[in-house]
Write a protein that holds these residues in place. Structure first.
Motif, PDB file in Angstrom:
ATOM      1  N   PHE A 146      35.941  -9.033  26.854  1.00  0.00           N
ATOM      2  CA  PHE A 146      35.137 -10.146  26.374  1.00  0.00           C
ATOM      3  C   PHE A 146      33.650  -9.790  26.308  1.00  0.00           C
ATOM      4  CE2 PHE A 146      38.941 -12.631  27.603  1.00  0.00           C
ATOM      5  CZ  PHE A 146      39.157 -13.246  26.379  1.00  0.00           C
ATOM      6  N   ASP A 147      33.179  -8.969  27.216  1.00  0.00           N
ATOM      7  CA  ASP A 147      31.785  -8.514  27.141  1.00  0.00           C
ATOM      8  C   ASP A 147      31.533  -7.808  25.811  1.00  0.00           C
ATOM      9  OD1 ASP A 147      31.115  -9.514  29.603  1.00  0.00           O
ATOM     10  OD2 ASP A 147      31.300  -7.605  30.663  1.00  0.00           O
ATOM     11  N   LEU A 148      32.457  -6.940  25.427  1.00  0.00           N
ATOM     12  CA  LEU A 148      32.318  -6.190  24.179  1.00  0.00           C
ATOM     13  C   LEU A 148      32.424  -7.112  22.960  1.00  0.00           C
ATOM     14  CD1 LEU A 148      34.520  -3.097  25.120  1.00  0.00           C
ATOM     15  CD2 LEU A 148      32.048  -3.049  24.695  1.00  0.00           C
ATOM     16  N   ILE A 149      33.343  -8.050  23.005  1.00  0.00           N
ATOM     17  CA  ILE A 149      33.527  -8.970  21.882  1.00  0.00           C
ATOM     18  C   ILE A 149      32.271  -9.799  21.654  1.00  0.00           C
ATOM     19  CG2 ILE A 149      34.779 -11.022  21.094  1.00  0.00           C
ATOM     20  CD1 ILE A 149      37.245  -9.895  22.556  1.00  0.00           C
ATOM     21  N   TYR A 150      31.735 -10.380  22.730  1.00  0.00           N
ATOM     22  CA  TYR A 150      30.580 -11.258  22.584  1.00  0.00           C
ATOM     23  C   TYR A 150      29.299 -10.486  22.282  1.00  0.00           C
ATOM     24  CZ  TYR A 150      33.443 -15.169  24.169  1.00  0.00           C
ATOM     25  OH  TYR A 150      34.408 -16.137  24.269  1.00  0.00           O
ATOM     26  N   CYS A 151      29.133  -9.335  22.882  1.00  0.00           N
ATOM     27  CA  CYS A 151      27.929  -8.534  22.618  1.00  0.00           C
ATOM     28  C   CYS A 151      27.884  -8.052  21.170  1.00  0.00           C
ATOM     29  CB  CYS A 151      27.855  -7.347  23.567  1.00  0.00           C
ATOM     30  SG  CYS A 151      27.412  -7.764  25.263  1.00  0.00           S
ATOM     31  N   SER A 152      29.052  -7.756  20.611  1.00  0.00           N
ATOM     32  CA  SER A 152      29.118  -7.265  19.238  1.00  0.00           C
ATOM     33  C   SER A 152      29.119  -8.393  18.213  1.00  0.00           C
ATOM     34  CB  SER A 152      30.375  -6.414  19.042  1.00  0.00           C
ATOM     35  OG  SER A 152      31.547  -7.222  19.109  1.00  0.00           O
ATOM     36  N   LYS A 153      29.234  -9.644  18.675  1.00  0.00           N
ATOM     37  CA  LYS A 153      29.347 -10.812  17.801  1.00  0.00           C
ATOM     38  C   LYS A 153      30.507 -10.664  16.822  1.00  0.00           C
ATOM     39  CE  LYS A 153      24.429 -11.958  18.114  1.00  0.00           C
ATOM     40  NZ  LYS A 153      23.158 -12.210  17.384  1.00  0.00           N
ATOM     41  N   GLY A 154      31.563 -10.025  17.309  1.00  0.00           N
ATOM     42  CA  GLY A 154      32.764  -9.877  16.499  1.00  0.00           C
ATOM     43  C   GLY A 154      32.767  -8.673  15.579  1.00  0.00           C
ATOM     44  N   GLU A 155      31.689  -7.926  15.563  1.00  0.00           N
ATOM     45  CA  GLU A 155      31.605  -6.751  14.677  1.00  0.00           C
ATOM     46  C   GLU A 155      32.202  -5.519  15.362  1.00  0.00           C
ATOM     47  OE1 GLU A 155      28.317  -6.394  11.620  1.00  0.00           O
ATOM     48  OE2 GLU A 155      27.241  -7.196  13.342  1.00  0.00           O
ATOM     49  N   ILE A 156      33.488  -5.617  15.672  1.00  0.00           N
ATOM     50  CA  ILE A 156      34.170  -4.512  16.330  1.00  0.00           C
ATOM     51  C   ILE A 156      35.667  -4.657  16.030  1.00  0.00           C
ATOM     52  CG2 ILE A 156      34.477  -5.770  18.505  1.00  0.00           C
ATOM     53  CD1 ILE A 156      33.848  -3.085  19.945  1.00  0.00           C
ATOM     54  N   THR A 157      36.348  -3.551  15.863  1.00  0.00           N
ATOM     55  CA  THR A 157      37.772  -3.611  15.506  1.00  0.00           C
ATOM     56  C   THR A 157      38.645  -3.678  16.757  1.00  0.00           C
ATOM     57  OG1 THR A 157      38.109  -1.208  15.520  1.00  0.00           O
ATOM     58  CG2 THR A 157      37.272  -2.200  13.470  1.00  0.00           C
ATOM     59  N   VAL A 158      39.867  -4.136  16.555  1.00  0.00           N
ATOM     60  CA  VAL A 158      40.831  -4.198  17.654  1.00  0.00           C
ATOM     61  C   VAL A 158      41.090  -2.793  18.187  1.00  0.00           C
ATOM     62  CG1 VAL A 158      43.162  -4.875  18.321  1.00  0.00           C
ATOM     63  CG2 VAL A 158      41.897  -6.256  16.666  1.00  0.00           C
ATOM     64  N   LYS A 159      41.161  -1.826  17.289  1.00  0.00           N
ATOM     65  CA  LYS A 159      41.400  -0.442  17.690  1.00  0.00           C
ATOM     66  C   LYS A 159      40.273   0.071  18.576  1.00  0.00           C
ATOM     67  CE  LYS A 159      42.412   4.178  15.830  1.00  0.00           C
ATOM     68  NZ  LYS A 159      42.605   4.986  14.596  1.00  0.00           N
ATOM     69  N   GLU A 160      39.036  -0.222  18.205  1.00  0.00           N
ATOM     70  CA  GLU A 160      37.892   0.210  19.013  1.00  0.00           C
ATOM     71  C   GLU A 160      37.930  -0.443  20.388  1.00  0.00           C
ATOM     72  OE1 GLU A 160      34.357   1.037  15.749  1.00  0.00           O
ATOM     73  OE2 GLU A 160      34.892  -1.036  16.230  1.00  0.00           O
ATOM     74  N   LEU A 161      38.214  -1.720  20.418  1.00  0.00           N
ATOM     75  CA  LEU A 161      38.286  -2.434  21.690  1.00  0.00           C
ATOM     76  C   LEU A 161      39.392  -1.880  22.573  1.00  0.00           C
ATOM     77  CD1 LEU A 161      37.770  -6.065  20.384  1.00  0.00           C
ATOM     78  CD2 LEU A 161      36.270  -4.879  21.985  1.00  0.00           C
ATOM     79  N   SER A 162      40.516  -1.611  21.974  1.00  0.00           N
ATOM     80  CA  SER A 162      41.659  -1.079  22.720  1.00  0.00           C
ATOM     81  C   SER A 162      41.291   0.223  23.409  1.00  0.00           C
ATOM     82  CB  SER A 162      42.843  -0.865  21.769  1.00  0.00           C
ATOM     83  OG  SER A 162      43.921  -0.245  22.433  1.00  0.00           O
ATOM     84  N   MET A 186      41.333 -12.384  14.140  1.00  0.00           N
ATOM     85  CA  MET A 186      40.890 -13.692  13.647  1.00  0.00           C
ATOM     86  C   MET A 186      39.726 -14.214  14.480  1.00  0.00           C
ATOM     87  SD  MET A 186      41.057 -16.427  11.738  1.00  0.00           S
ATOM     88  CE  MET A 186      42.630 -16.691  10.912  1.00  0.00           C
ATOM     89  N   TYR A 187      39.803 -14.041  15.800  1.00  0.00           N
ATOM     90  CA  TYR A 187      38.726 -14.524  16.645  1.00  0.00           C
ATOM     91  C   TYR A 187      37.424 -13.785  16.358  1.00  0.00           C
ATOM     92  CZ  TYR A 187      36.091 -16.190  20.614  1.00  0.00           C
ATOM     93  OH  TYR A 187      35.128 -16.762  21.379  1.00  0.00           O
ATOM     94  N   CYS A 188      37.499 -12.482  16.172  1.00  0.00           N
ATOM     95  CA  CYS A 188      36.298 -11.705  15.849  1.00  0.00           C
ATOM     96  C   CYS A 188      35.721 -12.145  14.508  1.00  0.00           C
ATOM     97  CB  CYS A 188      36.620 -10.215  15.837  1.00  0.00           C
ATOM     98  SG  CYS A 188      36.837  -9.497  17.483  1.00  0.00           S
ATOM     99  N   ASN A 189      36.584 -12.472  13.559  1.00  0.00           N
ATOM    100  CA  ASN A 189      36.108 -12.964  12.266  1.00  0.00           C
ATOM    101  C   ASN A 189      35.347 -14.279  12.415  1.00  0.00           C
ATOM    102  OD1 ASN A 189      37.151 -10.816  10.815  1.00  0.00           O
ATOM    103  ND2 ASN A 189      39.045 -11.876  10.246  1.00  0.00           N
ATOM    104  N   ILE A 190      35.814 -15.138  13.317  1.00  0.00           N
ATOM    105  CA  ILE A 190      35.128 -16.409  13.568  1.00  0.00           C
ATOM    106  C   ILE A 190      33.750 -16.155  14.164  1.00  0.00           C
ATOM    107  CG2 ILE A 190      35.155 -18.501  14.993  1.00  0.00           C
ATOM    108  CD1 ILE A 190      38.219 -18.491  14.671  1.00  0.00           C
ATOM    109  N   LEU A 191      33.660 -15.238  15.133  1.00  0.00           N
ATOM    110  CA  LEU A 191      32.366 -14.925  15.737  1.00  0.00           C
ATOM    111  C   LEU A 191      31.408 -14.318  14.716  1.00  0.00           C
ATOM    112  CD1 LEU A 191      33.229 -13.441  19.257  1.00  0.00           C
ATOM    113  CD2 LEU A 191      32.595 -15.782  18.656  1.00  0.00           C
TER     114      LEU A 191
END
Length: 249
Positions: A146-162, A186-191
């Motif tokens: 979640f730190d990565l998701i929110y810091c990137s504002k969704g500009e990150i892929t599932v593969k990168e996060l994994s 979908m959640y990253c797209n919303i952010l």
């Protein structure tokens, strides 16, 4: 404007779970129309009006614009939660609340109608209540995710996060679907959509985030708002609640 919106950030100790505290009010004597846009939050709000009783409601993640009729005198105080709050503060999954809401007991967490008399006092009471519910520890993979998701504002892929959190894409998406009712993508797209609203509010109607091209940008904005960027900008100070917040001084 007859619709008033105010938002304040939480105490730093709540930053992993709370996005903001907000106030929404219809100051006119008439029913007003407002459009709520997807913002990636989980909202719990206390509300009442001259014609409607006091209620406490929790909203799941929104994936599409929602037009609401706001009756005269409506007053709402709310807590905007980040996703980890569903598991660690509320302690139940929100998958069934995707684009939906649930009414809670009118004394939930010790709140009552008198808490709508003072927004600052409400924020203090809410802060203390959430602090009392904070977990002693959380899953380190989820915290980093979640730190990565929110810091990137969704500009990150599932593969990168994994790869960064050492958690398979399949497991992450299973967790998201079971807990929140939608995929991580979908959640990253919303952010990312939410982040783009700040640019649109300033008249910058071209993609400044990780969109493939202008056409992709327009399609994504229309998907989550119902209109193209030019139309959003046209009504930035009026109907679209979230967008109007970026126009405030």
């Amino acid at each position: 404007m007859s619709l008033k919106y105010k938002s304040i950030k939480p105490d730093i100790s709540l930053a992993d779970f709370v996005s903001d505290f907000w106030l929404f009010q219809n100051l006119s004597e008439n029913t007003e129309e407002a459009i709520a846009l997807p913002d990636g939050r989980i909202d719990m709000f206390l509300s009442k009006s001259a014609s409607e009783p006091f209620t406490i409601t929790v909203l799941g993640i929104g994936t599409r614009p929602h037009t609401a009729k706001i009756v005269a005198g409506t007053l709402i105080f709310a807590i905007g939660f980040k996703l980890p709050a569903t598991e660690y503060i509320f302690n139940f999954p929100f998958a069934d609340l995707l684009d939906n809401k649930k009414c809670l007991a009118n004394d939930f967490w010790g709140f009552n109608s008198e808490d709508l008399n003072d927004f600052d006092a409400f924020c203090q009471k809410a802060t203390q209540k959430v602090k009392s519910l904070l977990p002693k520890e959380i899953d380190s993979r989820k915290q980093k995710l979640f730190d990565l998701i929110y810091c990137s504002k969704g500009e990150i892929t599932v593969k990168e996060l994994s790869g960064m959190v050492f958690w398979s894409s399949r497991q992450i998406n299973r967790y998201f679907n079971q807990q929140f009712g939608l995929s991580l993508k979908m959640y990253c797209n919303i952010l990312r959509f939410r982040a783009s609203l700040e640019h649109i509010a300033k008249g910058r109607l071209f993609p400044e985030l990780d969109f493939a091209d202008q056409n992709h940008f327009i399609k994504q904005v229309k998907k989550f708002s119902g209109v193209v960027p030019k139309e959003l900008f046209k009504y930035k100070d009026d109907r679209f609640i979230l967008l109007s917040t970026f126009c405030q001084p």
